[in-house]
Design an enzyme around this catalytic site. Sequence first.
Site, PDB file in Angstrom:
ATOM      1  N   TYR A  56       0.932  -1.146  -0.034  1.00 51.23           N
ATOM      2  CA  TYR A  56       0.155  -0.100  -0.003  1.00 51.23           C
ATOM      3  C   TYR A  56       1.009   1.504   0.239  1.00 51.23           C
ATOM      4  CZ  TYR A  56      -3.881  -3.107   1.661  1.00 51.23           C
ATOM      5  OH  TYR A  56      -4.679  -4.048   1.757  1.00 51.23           O
ATOM      6  N   HIS A 127      -0.690 -12.004   1.346  1.00 52.85           N
ATOM      7  CA  HIS A 127      -1.686 -11.050   0.514  1.00 52.85           C
ATOM      8  C   HIS A 127      -2.320 -11.856  -0.465  1.00 52.85           C
ATOM      9  CE1 HIS A 127      -2.121  -6.601  -0.322  1.00 52.85           C
ATOM     10  NE2 HIS A 127      -3.387  -7.163  -0.275  1.00 52.85           N
ATOM     11  N   ARG A 210     -16.341  -0.824  -1.277  1.00 55.51           N
ATOM     12  CA  ARG A 210     -14.936   0.240  -1.768  1.00 55.51           C
ATOM     13  C   ARG A 210     -15.818   1.690  -1.836  1.00 55.51           C
ATOM     14  NH1 ARG A 210     -10.380  -2.275  -3.391  1.00 55.51           N
ATOM     15  NH2 ARG A 210     -10.556  -4.394  -3.970  1.00 55.51           N
ATOM     16  N   PHE A 212     -19.008   2.209  -2.725  1.00 50.38           N
ATOM     17  CA  PHE A 212     -20.343   2.073  -3.459  1.00 50.38           C
ATOM     18  C   PHE A 212     -21.600   1.836  -2.584  1.00 50.38           C
ATOM     19  CE2 PHE A 212     -23.238  -0.185  -6.365  1.00 50.38           C
ATOM     20  CZ  PHE A 212     -23.480   0.939  -7.239  1.00 50.38           C
ATOM     21  N   LEU A 213     -21.585   1.067  -1.706  1.00 51.01           N
ATOM     22  CA  LEU A 213     -22.633   0.567  -0.999  1.00 51.01           C
ATOM     23  C   LEU A 213     -23.316   1.637  -0.008  1.00 51.01           C
ATOM     24  CD1 LEU A 213     -21.596  -3.031  -0.054  1.00 51.01           C
ATOM     25  CD2 LEU A 213     -23.038  -2.323  -1.832  1.00 51.01           C
ATOM     26  N   GLY A 215     -23.719   4.424  -0.839  1.00 51.66           N
ATOM     27  CA  GLY A 215     -24.718   5.292  -1.582  1.00 51.66           C
ATOM     28  C   GLY A 215     -24.179   6.845  -1.854  1.00 51.66           C
TER      29      GLY A 215
HETATM   30  N1  LIG Z   1      -6.569  -8.534   1.324  1.00 54.94           N
HETATM   31  C1  LIG Z   1      -6.559  -7.595   0.386  1.00 54.94           C
HETATM   32  O1  LIG Z   1      -6.440  -8.053  -0.710  1.00 54.94           O
HETATM   33  C2  LIG Z   1      -7.433  -6.247   0.505  1.00 54.94           C
HETATM   34  C3  LIG Z   1      -7.886  -5.433  -0.658  1.00 54.94           C
HETATM   35  C4  LIG Z   1      -8.502  -4.300  -0.502  1.00 54.94           C
HETATM   36  C5  LIG Z   1      -8.513  -3.886   0.991  1.00 54.94           C
HETATM   37  N2  LIG Z   1      -8.130  -4.327   1.963  1.00 54.94           N
HETATM   38  C6  LIG Z   1      -8.074  -3.832   3.340  1.00 54.94           C
HETATM   39  O2  LIG Z   1      -9.594  -3.589   3.703  1.00 54.94           O
HETATM   40  C7  LIG Z   1      -9.670  -2.254   4.114  1.00 54.94           C
HETATM   41  C8  LIG Z   1     -11.223  -1.712   3.838  1.00 54.94           C
HETATM   42  O3  LIG Z   1     -11.428  -1.847   2.531  1.00 54.94           O
HETATM   43  P1  LIG Z   1     -11.589  -0.697   1.048  1.00 54.94           P
HETATM   44  O4  LIG Z   1     -10.909   0.494   2.099  1.00 54.94           O
HETATM   45  O5  LIG Z   1     -10.841  -1.288   0.212  1.00 54.94           O
HETATM   46  O6  LIG Z   1     -13.092  -0.605   1.076  1.00 54.94           O
HETATM   47  P2  LIG Z   1     -14.335  -0.163   2.054  1.00 54.94           P
HETATM   48  O7  LIG Z   1     -13.853  -0.394   3.633  1.00 54.94           O
HETATM   49  O8  LIG Z   1     -15.283  -0.921   1.641  1.00 54.94           O
HETATM   50  O9  LIG Z   1     -14.525   1.416   1.698  1.00 54.94           O
HETATM   51  C9  LIG Z   1     -13.725   2.351   1.696  1.00 54.94           C
HETATM   52  C10 LIG Z   1     -14.294   3.568   1.186  1.00 54.94           C
HETATM   53  O10 LIG Z   1     -15.709   3.907   1.855  1.00 54.94           O
HETATM   54  C11 LIG Z   1     -15.625   5.293   2.176  1.00 54.94           C
HETATM   55  N3  LIG Z   1     -16.350   5.275   3.368  1.00 54.94           N
HETATM   56  C12 LIG Z   1     -15.963   5.013   4.749  1.00 54.94           C
HETATM   57  N4  LIG Z   1     -16.811   4.855   5.620  1.00 54.94           N
HETATM   58  C13 LIG Z   1     -17.953   5.816   5.012  1.00 54.94           C
HETATM   59  C14 LIG Z   1     -19.226   6.089   5.571  1.00 54.94           C
HETATM   60  N5  LIG Z   1     -19.648   6.103   6.705  1.00 54.94           N
HETATM   61  N6  LIG Z   1     -19.978   6.772   4.583  1.00 54.94           N
HETATM   62  C15 LIG Z   1     -19.770   7.125   3.226  1.00 54.94           C
HETATM   63  N7  LIG Z   1     -18.238   6.417   2.693  1.00 54.94           N
HETATM   64  C16 LIG Z   1     -17.499   5.873   3.663  1.00 54.94           C
HETATM   65  C17 LIG Z   1     -14.174   5.756   2.443  1.00 54.94           C
HETATM   66  O11 LIG Z   1     -14.046   6.970   2.321  1.00 54.94           O
HETATM   67  P3  LIG Z   1     -12.857   7.858   2.789  1.00 54.94           P
HETATM   68  O12 LIG Z   1     -11.512   7.083   2.514  1.00 54.94           O
HETATM   69  O13 LIG Z   1     -12.874   8.954   1.743  1.00 54.94           O
HETATM   70  O14 LIG Z   1     -13.085   8.306   3.885  1.00 54.94           O
HETATM   71  C18 LIG Z   1     -13.502   4.830   1.159  1.00 54.94           C
HETATM   72  O15 LIG Z   1     -13.573   5.473   0.240  1.00 54.94           O
HETATM   73  C19 LIG Z   1      -8.431  -1.617   3.193  1.00 54.94           C
HETATM   74  O16 LIG Z   1      -8.247  -0.225   4.003  1.00 54.94           O
HETATM   75  C20 LIG Z   1      -7.368  -2.488   3.289  1.00 54.94           C
HETATM   76  O17 LIG Z   1      -6.864  -2.175   4.531  1.00 54.94           O
HETATM   77  C21 LIG Z   1      -7.426  -5.591   1.686  1.00 54.94           C
END
Ligand SMILES: NC(=O)c1ccc[n+]([C@@H]2O[C@H](COP(=O)([O-])OP(=O)(O)OC[C@H]3O[C@@H](n4cnc5c(N)ncnc54)[C@H](OP(=O)(O)O)[C@@H]3O)[C@@H](O)[C@H]2O)c1
Length: 330
Positions: A56, A127, A210, A212-213, A215
């Site tokens: 990252y 990973h 990411r 999208f859910l 909204g």
């Molecule tokens: N093992 C793997 O291959 C893998 C792959 C992907 C991710 N990950 C890990 O999983 C973690 C979480 O996944 P992710 O960051 O991809 O996706 P996520 O948690 O599904 O979504 C993060 C996104 O949602 C937004 N968000 C968060 N809370 C919100 C809310 N209450 N209202 C509106 N928008 C909101 C964030 O915005 P802002 O950031 O602008 O606040 C960001 O754009 C990552 O940080 C990473 O550590 C692991």
Amino acid sequence: MQTRLLQQMNQPVSAIGLGCMGMSEFYGDSDDSQSLALLDKALELGINFFDSADTYGFGHNETLLGQFLANHKAQREQIVMATKFGIVRAKGQYERRLDNSPDYIKQACHDSLQRLGTEYIDLYYCHRRDHKTPVEDMMQTLSALVKQGDIRGIGLSEVSSATLRQAHAIHPITAVQSEYSLWSRQPEEDLLQTCRELGVSFVAYSPLGRAFLTGKLETENLAADDFRHAVPRLQGEALIDNQQIVQQFSQLAGKWQYSNAQLCLAWMLNKHPHVIPIAGTRHEKYLMENAKAADIVLKSQQIDELDKLFSPNKIAGARYPKAGWGGIEK
Ligand SMILES: NC(=O)c1ccc[n+]([C@@H]2O[C@H](COP(=O)([O-])OP(=O)(O)OC[C@H]3O[C@@H](n4cnc5c(N)ncnc54)[C@H](OP(=O)(O)O)[C@@H]3O)[C@@H](O)[C@H]2O)c1
């Protein structure tokens, strides 16, 4: 904040962890001082489970978390720091090769420890599996790192039940981390059940799809280098179809008086006692909103309704672009 147990380590963690990836890469610009303030706030709210990876931001994320650990030396034992090895990319590129070879793991672990400025990594994930290195070789290397105190627990990301069973027989696996959310339900086919049977925690990444859910994602306003431009289910007709489902979801969330994000997290927490979502955010208001989801109690009819609304056959498009599928096991 409610806690859940990383059973194999007998380690309590906050029921909702903090995904730190977006603080370094993939979702547009970030600001280190803002990220450090957010990490402080998370700890203040009782969130003690932080997720990173060496890839990252090409080390940036671990260095940032190293700064956070340095600022909280007295609380080091309370903090559960997870990071990962195995995805190797040239700087600025998404395309990757995978490496689980013993020499690579030892070097990667050493480098992560340096960047995090810590004597041990609490949870060290593979990973992605590279499929050249036998599971035995990888696990024996990781097991030796546990014995010498460099890592406390071993995790696997995006593996199949078969790989999990094979690895777990060599050294207990603390956690499997895979994408899991209302619109990414593949782990329900068997992986969640295998984890439960083996006493392995399931860490759900991208639990908010990411963003999208929630909204609130405006795909037309994303930065040019935002990874979500490349996600097939966020493009073209697939996006339009999926938006219709999220609109219905927003109505339901409104009726039940939760935010979409809270309902995403509460849905999986209520459904599975061994699941720990790691929601990512760079904003304090989102962090606080998400943290409240740990206290939501849903009725089984509500869970059923959400299951049906997002039934997998209704979701259009793949969750990764072609280059992202390497090492993801079925
Ligand atoms: N093992 C793997 O291959 C893998 C792959 C992907 C991710 N990950 C890990 O999983 C973690 C979480 O996944 P992710 O960051 O991809 O996706 P996520 O948690 O599904 O979504 C993060 C996104 O949602 C937004 N968000 C968060 N809370 C919100 C809310 N209450 N209202 C509106 N928008 C909101 C964030 O915005 P802002 O950031 O602008 O606040 C960001 O754009 C990552 O940080 C990473 O550590 C692991």
